[in-house]
Structure formats: structure tokens, C-alpha cells
Design a protein around this motif. Structure first.
Motif, PDB file in Angstrom:
ATOM      1  N   SER A  62      -5.106  -0.482   0.661  1.00  0.00           N
ATOM      2  CA  SER A  62      -4.194  -1.455   0.242  1.00  0.00           C
ATOM      3  C   SER A  62      -4.564  -2.577   0.395  1.00  0.00           C
ATOM      4  N   ARG A  65      -6.595  -3.728  -2.519  1.00  0.00           N
ATOM      5  CA  ARG A  65      -5.845  -4.034  -3.735  1.00  0.00           C
ATOM      6  C   ARG A  65      -5.282  -5.513  -3.653  1.00  0.00           C
ATOM      7  N   GLU A  66      -4.642  -5.657  -2.516  1.00  0.00           N
ATOM      8  CA  GLU A  66      -3.830  -7.109  -2.651  1.00  0.00           C
ATOM      9  C   GLU A  66      -4.969  -8.039  -2.794  1.00  0.00           C
ATOM     10  N   ASP A 107      -7.431  -7.945  -4.353  1.00  0.00           N
ATOM     11  CA  ASP A 107      -8.182  -7.711  -5.844  1.00  0.00           C
ATOM     12  C   ASP A 107      -9.833  -7.642  -5.607  1.00  0.00           C
ATOM     13  N   ASN A 109     -12.821  -4.364  -4.303  1.00  0.00           N
ATOM     14  CA  ASN A 109     -13.119  -2.839  -3.971  1.00  0.00           C
ATOM     15  C   ASN A 109     -13.190  -2.461  -2.683  1.00  0.00           C
TER      16      ASN A 109
END
Length: 74
Positions: A29, A32-33, A35, A37
Motif C-alpha cells: 500500500s 502504491r501511494e 508510485d 514497485n
């Protein structure tokens, strides 16, 4: 056209690792925040986050993150 390889400052890396250490969030998570991998964040953890544990953080990968490499819920 090839995508240019991104470079991240030490401060950016430390902030991402801090969010994993201090928050109740998974590596995925946070990745993802930001951006990035999840494996990239894991590599940063190897270099930065493990040092944080040795210098006083009460959280450990084995207790905090599920399903990321050797990290487990045990």
C-alpha cells in the motif's frame, strides 16, 4: 522510446520506509501511494529500514508485514 530510470533522493526513501515502520500499512500500500514497485521498497528496506530497527524501532518485519518476501504474520 525507452522510459528513463527514475532516481529517488535519500529523503524520499526514508519517508517511504518510515511510513511502513510507523504506520499500520503494508509495503504494497505504501508502494502504491508513492508510485513505486513493492520490490523496490523492499530493497530500500534492506538498506534503510533494517538499520532503523537496530537503532530503536519497536517493530520488526516478521511481526508487521504479511506476504512480502520473508515477512510473515508470525
Amino acid at each position: 522510446m525507452r522510459r528513463r530510470r527514475r532516481q529517488f533522493s535519500p529523503e524520499f526513501k526514508e519517508e517511504a520506509i518510515r511510513m511502513v515502520l510507523e504506520g499500520d500499512r503494508t509495503v504494497a500500500s505504501v508502494a502504491r501511494e508513492f508510485d513505486i514497485n513493492a520490490s523496490t521498497l523492499g530493497s530500500w528496506w534492506t538498506g534503510i529500514g533494517s538499520r532503523a530497527l537496530r537503532t530503536g524501532s519497536s517493530r520488526s518485519p516478521g511481526r508487521t508485514r504479511r506476504g512480502f518476501g520473508s515477512w510473515s504474520t508470525a
